[in-house]
Design an enzyme around this catalytic site. Sequence first.
Site, PDB file in Angstrom:
ATOM      1  CG  ASN A   9      76.851  -5.745  15.668  1.00  0.00           C
ATOM      2  OD1 ASN A   9      76.102  -5.693  16.663  1.00  0.00           O
ATOM      3  ND2 ASN A   9      77.254  -6.884  15.134  1.00  0.00           N
ATOM      4  CE  LYS A  11      80.320  -7.907  16.939  1.00  0.00           C
ATOM      5  NZ  LYS A  11      81.422  -8.767  16.571  1.00  0.00           N
ATOM      6  CG  HIS A  95      76.882 -10.849  13.270  1.00  0.00           C
ATOM      7  ND1 HIS A  95      77.758 -11.583  14.023  1.00  0.00           N
ATOM      8  CD2 HIS A  95      77.504  -9.682  12.969  1.00  0.00           C
ATOM      9  CE1 HIS A  95      78.886 -10.881  14.173  1.00  0.00           C
ATOM     10  NE2 HIS A  95      78.756  -9.720  13.545  1.00  0.00           N
ATOM     11  CD  GLU A  97      79.753 -11.939  17.084  1.00  0.00           C
ATOM     12  OE1 GLU A  97      78.864 -11.194  17.527  1.00  0.00           O
ATOM     13  OE2 GLU A  97      80.895 -11.525  16.774  1.00  0.00           O
ATOM     14  CD  GLU A 165      80.320  -8.373  10.076  1.00  0.00           C
ATOM     15  OE1 GLU A 165      80.556  -7.224  10.452  1.00  0.00           O
ATOM     16  OE2 GLU A 165      79.818  -9.235  10.816  1.00  0.00           O
ATOM     17  N   GLY A 171      86.642  -9.342  15.529  1.00  0.00           N
ATOM     18  CA  GLY A 171      87.095  -9.266  16.914  1.00  0.00           C
ATOM     19  C   GLY A 171      88.503  -9.791  17.138  1.00  0.00           C
ATOM     20  CB  SER A 211      89.528  -6.027  12.917  1.00  0.00           C
ATOM     21  OG  SER A 211      89.386  -7.148  13.780  1.00  0.00           O
ATOM     22  N   GLY A 233      83.803  -3.641  17.776  1.00  0.00           N
ATOM     23  CA  GLY A 233      84.538  -3.066  18.908  1.00  0.00           C
ATOM     24  C   GLY A 233      84.778  -1.563  18.820  1.00  0.00           C
TER      25      GLY A 233
HETATM   26  P1  13P Z   1      84.776  -6.147  15.185  1.00  0.00           P
HETATM   27  O1  13P Z   1      84.756  -4.794  14.495  1.00  0.00           O
HETATM   28  O2  13P Z   1      84.813  -6.057  16.663  1.00  0.00           O
HETATM   29  O3  13P Z   1      85.805  -7.054  14.573  1.00  0.00           O
HETATM   30  O4  13P Z   1      83.347  -6.826  14.850  1.00  0.00           O
HETATM   31  C1  13P Z   1      82.922  -6.899  13.537  1.00  0.00           C
HETATM   32  C2  13P Z   1      81.510  -7.315  13.498  1.00  0.00           C
HETATM   33  O5  13P Z   1      81.199  -8.461  13.769  1.00  0.00           O
HETATM   34  C3  13P Z   1      80.481  -6.322  13.174  1.00  0.00           C
HETATM   35  O6  13P Z   1      79.244  -6.897  12.951  1.00  0.00           O
END
Ligand code: 13P
Length: 249
Positions: A9, A11, A95, A97, A165, A171, A211, A233
């Site tokens: 992902n 983002k 998600h 976010e 998640e 993150g 993460s 990330g």
């Molecule tokens: P990170 O791997 O950056 O923690 O993000 C996880 C995520 O939100 C994947 O959708």
Amino acid sequence: MRKPLIAGNWKMNKTVSESVEFAREFVGKVSDVNDRDILICPPFTSLYAMREIFKDTGVKLGAQNMYYKDSGAYTGEISPLMLKDVGCDYVILGHSERRHIFGEDDNLINEKVVAAVSHGLIPILCVGELLEDREAGKTFDVVGNQLERGLKGISSKDNFVVAYEPVWAIGTGKTATPELAEEVHSFLREKLASLFGKEKAETVRILYGGSVKPENVNGLMAMKNIDGALVGGASLKVDSFVKIVKFGR
Ligand code: 13P
């Protein structure tokens, strides 16, 4: 047996030229992988160009969001028809976010899940608790409700993926331990069994996200109910994402 799914992902990262550069290098490095599914969900703007590069490879494309209507006066939105047309097989929905920054609720997410399925897109429904939910002992309540409400109207014949998640792990560099994640995954599978029957529940892939890195993917993937990863990330760099895709090798 559930085939593992490793999904990136991205983002709100990468321009079209950065995406194309990544895609060209990436396809060459994963051409020997066929025992697991690989998916990248770039920003909408990169989908068309990446479709051309992933054509005839095993790498699938997905979107990070969509609206549930086919077309109309919905300024700024993208429809399931448009995602199919541009070559998406999957779409990430709900998600954290989207829930926490953009205020999406379970009803809206459910409309999107139903629309995705009816257009032949595979939704990846994300669920996850806040740190305060976990500390208050409400993790199962929160993720159970998100799962049940998000999948209202979906039947056992429909194809969908679930992603757990935990919001406190996204993150932040704080990964859930494999055991802690497995506890929630196994709860989610039981909940799926109560909603769709045990047979269906055994076929649904439940991804872990938060993460995920080359250093922790093997431990997570060793768990019985963890069927893949949704990677933020660490999916932005070819080398780290290739290592995650090739977990256990
Ligand atoms: P990170 O791997 O950056 O923690 O993000 C996880 C995520 O939100 C994947 O959708």
